[in-house]
Design a protein around this motif. Structure first.
Motif, PDB file in Angstrom:
ATOM      1  N   GLU A  20      57.020  10.884 -18.963  1.00 43.98           N
ATOM      2  CA  GLU A  20      57.177  10.723 -17.508  1.00 43.98           C
ATOM      3  C   GLU A  20      56.969  12.060 -16.782  1.00 43.98           C
ATOM      4  O   GLU A  20      56.582  12.086 -15.616  1.00 43.98           O
TER       5      GLU A  20
ATOM      6  N   ARG B  74      53.197  12.473 -16.403  1.00 37.37           N
ATOM      7  CA  ARG B  74      52.720  11.628 -15.302  1.00 37.37           C
ATOM      8  C   ARG B  74      53.021  12.284 -13.957  1.00 37.37           C
ATOM      9  O   ARG B  74      52.176  12.328 -13.069  1.00 37.37           O
ATOM     10  N   ALA B  75      54.228  12.819 -13.817  1.00 32.24           N
ATOM     11  CA  ALA B  75      54.596  13.454 -12.541  1.00 32.24           C
ATOM     12  C   ALA B  75      53.689  14.649 -12.252  1.00 32.24           C
ATOM     13  O   ALA B  75      53.304  14.879 -11.106  1.00 32.24           O
TER      14      ALA B  75
ATOM     15  N   GLU C 127      50.633  14.939 -13.178  1.00 28.00           N
ATOM     16  CA  GLU C 127      49.324  14.413 -12.761  1.00 28.00           C
ATOM     17  C   GLU C 127      49.343  13.950 -11.310  1.00 28.00           C
ATOM     18  O   GLU C 127      48.376  14.127 -10.583  1.00 28.00           O
ATOM     19  N   GLU C 128      50.476  13.382 -10.889  1.00 28.69           N
ATOM     20  CA  GLU C 128      50.531  12.781  -9.555  1.00 28.69           C
ATOM     21  C   GLU C 128      50.872  13.777  -8.449  1.00 28.69           C
ATOM     22  O   GLU C 128      50.595  13.536  -7.282  1.00 28.69           O
ATOM     23  N   ALA C 129      51.485  14.889  -8.793  1.00 30.88           N
ATOM     24  CA  ALA C 129      51.995  15.803  -7.764  1.00 30.88           C
ATOM     25  C   ALA C 129      50.850  16.472  -7.010  1.00 30.88           C
ATOM     26  O   ALA C 129      49.759  16.661  -7.534  1.00 30.88           O
ATOM     27  N   ASP C 130      51.141  16.883  -5.747  1.00 27.77           N
ATOM     28  CA  ASP C 130      50.140  17.568  -4.924  1.00 27.77           C
ATOM     29  C   ASP C 130      49.784  18.937  -5.496  1.00 27.77           C
ATOM     30  O   ASP C 130      48.641  19.348  -5.482  1.00 27.77           O
TER      31      ASP C 130
ATOM     32  N   THR D  13      51.061  22.498  -8.197  1.00 27.60           N
ATOM     33  CA  THR D  13      51.893  23.049  -9.276  1.00 27.60           C
ATOM     34  C   THR D  13      51.924  24.567  -9.137  1.00 27.60           C
ATOM     35  O   THR D  13      51.065  25.168  -8.511  1.00 27.60           O
TER      36      THR D  13
ATOM     37  N   ASP E 267      55.287  18.346  -4.241  1.00 33.57           N
ATOM     38  CA  ASP E 267      54.450  17.770  -3.190  1.00 33.57           C
ATOM     39  C   ASP E 267      54.473  18.650  -1.951  1.00 33.57           C
ATOM     40  O   ASP E 267      55.338  19.527  -1.810  1.00 33.57           O
TER      41      ASP E 267
ATOM     42  N   ARG F  60      58.626  17.289  -8.090  1.00 30.77           N
ATOM     43  CA  ARG F  60      58.390  16.078  -8.866  1.00 30.77           C
ATOM     44  C   ARG F  60      58.822  16.244 -10.322  1.00 30.77           C
ATOM     45  O   ARG F  60      59.319  15.303 -10.927  1.00 30.77           O
TER      46      ARG F  60
ATOM     47  N   THR G  24      63.034  14.245 -14.109  1.00 29.89           N
ATOM     48  CA  THR G  24      61.745  14.440 -14.782  1.00 29.89           C
ATOM     49  C   THR G  24      61.611  15.897 -15.208  1.00 29.89           C
ATOM     50  O   THR G  24      61.018  16.723 -14.521  1.00 29.89           O
TER      51      THR G  24
END
Lengths: 284, 806
Positions: free
Chosen positions: B177, B180-181, B183-186, B188, B307, B313, B351
């Motif tokens: 998880e 995944r977070a 990958e999805e975050a705006d 890093t 984000d 995230r 996460t």
């Protein structure tokens, strides 16, 4: 942290003390013991005979006269701090002593002992330079007086000859128009500073007539900064003069880096403290 | 089990919840306390340990002949003399075995490692002899490892030849998880945070005295866990455990340092037995700095997914602990797991993926220190939040508000499996902000006119696991503790506990609890601790466990004692047991205060006047309780998760600093703590813990640092000239307020408060100074924050700024 075996004596006259000191190779004078005793306990210093001058009559005197203040070899820093006469005659000394160690150390530590020890981080050698003190050195051959700027030679090294002791230090009376300051920065309240300055100056009619600047912690030994002084004398002590003095000071010092501060910080610090000191200094 | 006497106390006590004056203070304040160095036994010999002066070397030979010949020297022992002594156990299979011997045999791995012991008639002679042993020691130096980077470098010299490399542990549990977070975050970012090497530094150093007289081996040692020391001495020396008695005299501070069991605690009793004479060793300050455990030496490589609105995230964190040589029992690995477990602080963020690494180096073994990994994790999380706030233009306090656990969100299961049972995470922060506002205004007014000064504010919101399991730490012991309660024939109460005390006020609290449970006054209660012959087996005091353990064990034992006392009283009053009540120390029938029997009458019947006891009742009025907290887990599941603490206190710290730009000097103007450790047994004790803890936290934030030469691994400290310890002059005034969110599953709702004070300051100071220097974009990522480090940060920001604009 126990010392190696050593002999100990507690003479009652200067003559006896000198005799004892001359009787063996690695004899040492014990005054306040605030540096010597730890060094012995760490077994860093080889001492065969400790000559304790705490019982020598008269050596603990703090004597004031119109010319100034003479501090005997056994007089503690607290004694001088608490001496009203001394404070009014040499205000710069009292202002500086507040920064030495902490209360417990000042209660034992002596003014002359700190000068003779000549630790590059200690305040008092720089104070002696700024106040143009004179050290009184006594041996069986007699007495000689050495100006502070000739006394301090290098890290933990002075011009004391074998068989001599510092029997007193003499500070000249400060003129009431003089101002003085001691500023330092440390990484913690009760430890040696990483650097500092002792200042003394006088102005007449808006013009700086005299300036003495000494730095400590920024070289192997306390150091008079003559160029920085010269940059002030004859000026109005305005921003330009101070900037010139700061630049001269930073140019004159040759600090080294260690775990407590790097060389750049120390060089920078000397200038900052001179500037702040000139703005904050107090009268004698 | 949970004692059922709990509701009775909650409803009617006069003592629990009140600042009953401490009973422990007279001795320390008047100089009357008997510390380990005050133990005097006729004919006692002095032991001095000879310690390695090399960071890493084989010992080629040790010539002890000159030392033995010295007048006053009774014996000199080296490792071969102790061949019959067992090694310290390696209880935990998953960490690298160090097979620690009581004295180093043929190899030393840090400066300070003991390899010989001199026994003499006095300490001076013993040190002279030790110097001769040192001079007679020939080393063959080995390449050294001075820090984490060197330890992990490919081809690095190994400390343990049979290990693959210098990693003692390296554990990661993959969390899909988190991937995944990311990958999805705006956005890093990555960062590295450093906590420096420190120690708990008790004012009283360690010490051991041993007397082999009369077939009993009596050992006095300045330890936090005497029963564990007894078990270890008995097993390593091969002495039946009942023949070993371990006593801790008055202790001048422990702070985790004295939870470990050290070589000297084995060697001094061995010497006493071997020579048939009492012997003692007192650690001097130089030894204490070298040979008592260090702590906090951690690096954290962090990746953060966030984000644009500031939402964090996910976080990945690799925490690497510098163990030093690793030669300490119990092993020093556990704090890095605590760091990882608690990295999310009081925030709702599950996460998270962590990796825990511990490496061995040629430095003093590291181990426990008050805070146990959580000052480190708090520094990481709070700096991460500040950085996200900066990158997204979000208000720092507002971002924290959004992230904090909210009312009703407990019990909350953390990424690590830690189960936060209750708390006031949002409320504490809001209250701290309220308290901080006028303080911040004052500081700004004070310094507003000085162009050389900037003011900043720093935040920390953390959870404090209390009464943790000792199993993951020691691989052997669990997490409960014991009390024995006795009422003597005169009606006086004696409470014996397995806990130890060294300033916390545990004795005062134990007396309050027993008084409340038995309806007597605290002054009627005698508390006994710190002696294995007089107390039930217990694990001692550490891990903020004293309050909960003393509550659970004393109430459990008292409940059992009350049941018997009530039966006796009913018999004496010729009444039904269910009708008997206890009021002001007297048993009577409900509704009528007379006739009555008091504790003295009941206890006299129990111990002496068999004729007054009910038929068939056993004599005596003494009961024990062994309390083990509900929901405390001892081992992780196969995903690495477990609830390793019985309860979770929480705290919000806010610090306001002023920074002098020209010199880098930092002054803490105000420090605010809002703390929640559940039900307060004694508010004054809790305040004391917080004030002392914050002082130690500030020591870590601004002053204390053990440095080593990176080429030689040689220590660059020998005294307080180099290891800077703050005094009352450097510690600011601290404002404290409390919330009380009772632990729902623990007796009286008590949690624990021993460590929280130390947790906040590194994060708070680094955050506040960074805030003060925000116009330069300074982001401090390590402690201590010193004048030099502040200037360096400004300078490098100016250089970077100049580079960017040119």
């Amino acid at each position: 942290m126990k010392p190696a075996p050593f002999d100990y004596c507690r003479p009652s006259t200067v003559t006896e003390a000198l005799e004892a000191l001359n009787s063996t190779e690695s004899s040492r004078v014990l005054a306040g013991g605030q540096s010597l005793i730890p060094a012995m306990n760490f077994r860093l210093t080889d001492v065969s005979l400790l000559v304790d001058i705490g019982n020598v009559a008269g050596l603990d005197a703090v004597a004031c006269d119109p010319g100034g203040v003479t501090v005997g070899a056994a007089a503690t820093q607290t004694q001088v701090l608490d001496h009203d006469g001394a404070a009014s005659v040499v205000g710069g000394l009292r202002a500086a002593l507040r920064h030495v160690g902490h209360l417990q150390i000042r209660n034992r530590g002596t003014v002359c002992g700190s000068l003779a020890h000549c630790d590059p981080l200690a305040e008092l050698p720089a104070v002696a330079l700024a106040l143009e003190a004179e050290l009184v050195l006594t041996s069986v051959a007699g007495e000689r007086r050495v100006p502070a700027h000739d006394f301090f030679v290098a890290d933990m090294t002075t011009c004391i000859e074998p068989g001599e002791i510092v029997s007193a230090v003499a500070f000249k009376r400060q003129d009431p128009s003089e101002r003085s300051a001691l500023l330092e920065v440390s990484n913690g309240g009760n430890v040696f500073p990483v650097g500092g300055v002792a200042l003394r100056w006088a102005s007449a009619g808006g013009t700086c007539a005299m300036a003495r600047i000494a730095a400590f912690g920024v070289g192997s030994v306390a150091q008079r900064l003559v160029d920085a002084e010269d940059a002030l004398v004859g000026t109005d002590l305005g921003p330009e003069a101070i900037a010139a003095s700061v630049a001269a000071a930073r140019n004159a010092v040759n600090p080294t880096g260690d775990m407590h501060a790097d060389a750049d910080y120390r060089r920078h610090l000397v200038g900052v403290l001179i500037e702040r000191g000139l703005l904050e200094g107090e009268g004698p | 089990m949970i004692p059922s006497i709990d509701p009775h106390i909650r409803s009617g006590t006069r003592y629990v919840g009140r600042s009953v004056p401490r009973r422990e203070d007279r001795g320390p304040l008047t100089g009357g306390s008997r510390y380990i160095a005050d133990v005097r036994i006729a004919g006692m010999l002095e032991v001095v340990f000879v310690r390695s002066t090399e960071a890493h070397a084989r010992i080629a030979s040790v010539d002890t002949s000159q030392a033995r010949a010295l007048d006053g020297v009774e014996a000199v022992f080296t490792a071969s003399d102790l061949a019959g002594v067992q090694s310290f156990p390696d209880h935990i299979d998953s960490i690298g075995p160090v097979r620690q011997r009581p004295l180093a045999t043929d190899r030393v791995r840090y400066v300070g490692a003991p390899y010989a012991a001199v026994v003499a008639t006095d300490r001076y002679v013993a040190e002279d002899a030790a110097a001769l042993v040192a001079a007679g020691t020939e080393y063959e130096p080995l390449p050294t490892v001075a820090d984490i980077q060197q330890a992990l470098a490919p081809g690095a010299p190994k400390l343990y030849d049979d290990w693959d490399d210098n990693r003692s542990v390296d554990v990661v549990f993959h969390r899909p998880e988190v991937d995944r977070a990311f990958e999805e975050a705006d956005h890093t970012f990555t960062a590295t945070y450093l906590s420096q090497r420190q120690t708990g530094l008790p004012i009283e150093t360690r010490g051991v005295a041993a007397d082999p007289d009369g077939g009993m081996l009596t050992v006095w040692t300045s330890t936090q866990s005497p029963h564990m020391v007894r078990t270890t001495i008995a097993s390593m020396l091969g002495v039946p455990e009942p023949r070993v008695r371990v006593i801790h005299p008055v202790i001048g501070g422990g702070f985790g340092v004295k939870t470990h069991i050290y070589p000297e605690e084995i060697v001094v009793p061995w010497i006493a037995r071997r020579l048939g004479r009492p012997a003692r060793w007192i650690e001097d300050r130089m030894e204490s700095l070298l040979a008592s455990v260090h702590a906090r030496d951690q690096r954290h490589d962090v990746e953060v997914a966030y984000d644009g609105d500031g939402t964090i995230r996910a976080v990945r964190c690799t925490s690497i602990l510098d163990l030093g040589s690793g030669e300490i029992f119990y092993p020093g690995t556990a704090p890095v797991f605590a760091t990882n477990s608690c990295i999310t602080g009081a925030y709702d963020l599950s996460t998270v993926q962590t990796r825990a690494v511990a490496v061995v180096t040629n430095k003093t073994p590291s181990g426990a220190y008050r805070g146990f990994g959580i000052p480190e994790s708090t520094l990481v999380m709070e700096r991460v939040i500040d950085q996200v706030a900066r990158l997204t233009g979000t208000d720092r306090a507002e971002l924290r508000r959004r992230m904090l656990l909210r009312p009703g969100q407990t019990p909350y299961v953390m990424h690590s499996g830690g189960r936060i049972d209750s708390g006031s995470h949002t409320e504490s922060f809001e209250r701290a902000l309220e308290m901080a506002e006028p303080a911040l205004r004052r500081a700004r007014a004070r310094h507003g006119g000085d162009p050389d000064v900037r003011v900043g504010v720093g935040y920390a919101n953390f959870v404090e696991p209390t009464s943790p399991s000792y199993f993951r730490t020691t691989g052997h012991w669990g997490g409960g503790d014991a009390a024995t309660v006795r009422v003597d024939p005169d009606g006086s109460v004696r409470v014996a506990i397995g806990l130890t005390a060294f300033g916390q006020g545990t004795e005062t609290a134990a007396a309050q609890l027993a008084a409340a449970a038995l309806g007597v006054s605290p002054s009627d209660v005698t508390v006994v601790l710190g002696d294995t012959e007089r107390t039930p087996y217990g694990l001692g005091s550490w891990g903020s466990r004293g309050a909960m353990m003393v509550t659970g064990s004393v109430l459990l034992a008292s409940e059992r004692l009350m049941a018997k006392a009530r039966t006796i009283a009913a018999h004496m009053l010729e009444a039904a047991e269910t009708d008997v009540m206890l009021t002001d120390g007297a048993f009577h029938v409900a509704g009528s205060s007379q006739p009555s029997v008091d504790w003295a009458q009941v206890a006299t019947a129990a111990w002496i006047r068999k004729v007054d006891l009910p038929d068939g009742m056993e004599e005596g009025l003494e009961t024990s309780g062994y309390y083990h907290p509900e929901h405390l887990e001892h081992q992780p599941d196969d995903t690495g998760r477990f609830n390793s603490a019985a309860s979770w206190s929480n705290g919000a710290h806010i610090g306001i600093v002023s920074v002098r730009i020209s010199t880098g000097e930092v002054t803490i103007e105000d420090y605010i703590v809002v703390h929640d450790c559940g039900t307060l047994i004694n508010p004054a004790l809790v305040e004391g813990q917080i004030h002392g803890g914050v002082a130690q936290g500030i020591a870590g934030a601004m002053y204390e640092h053990f440095r080593y030469d990176s080429d030689t691994a040689y220590p660059r400290f020998a005294s307080f000239m180099d290891y800077l310890v703050p005094t009352c002059a450097e510690v600011p005034s601290i404002s404290v307020d409390h919330f009380e969110s009772p632990a729902p599953e623990q007796p009286l709702g008590v949690k624990g408060c021993g460590e929280g004070g130390t947790v906040g300051p590194p994060a708070v100071v680094a955050g506040a100074v960074s805030d003060a220097l925000s116009e330069w974009g300074v982001d401090l990522t390590e402690c201590p924050v010193t004048p030099v480090s502040v200037r360096a940060a400004i300078r490098s920001a100016e250089t970077a700024g100049a580079g960017a604009s040119s």
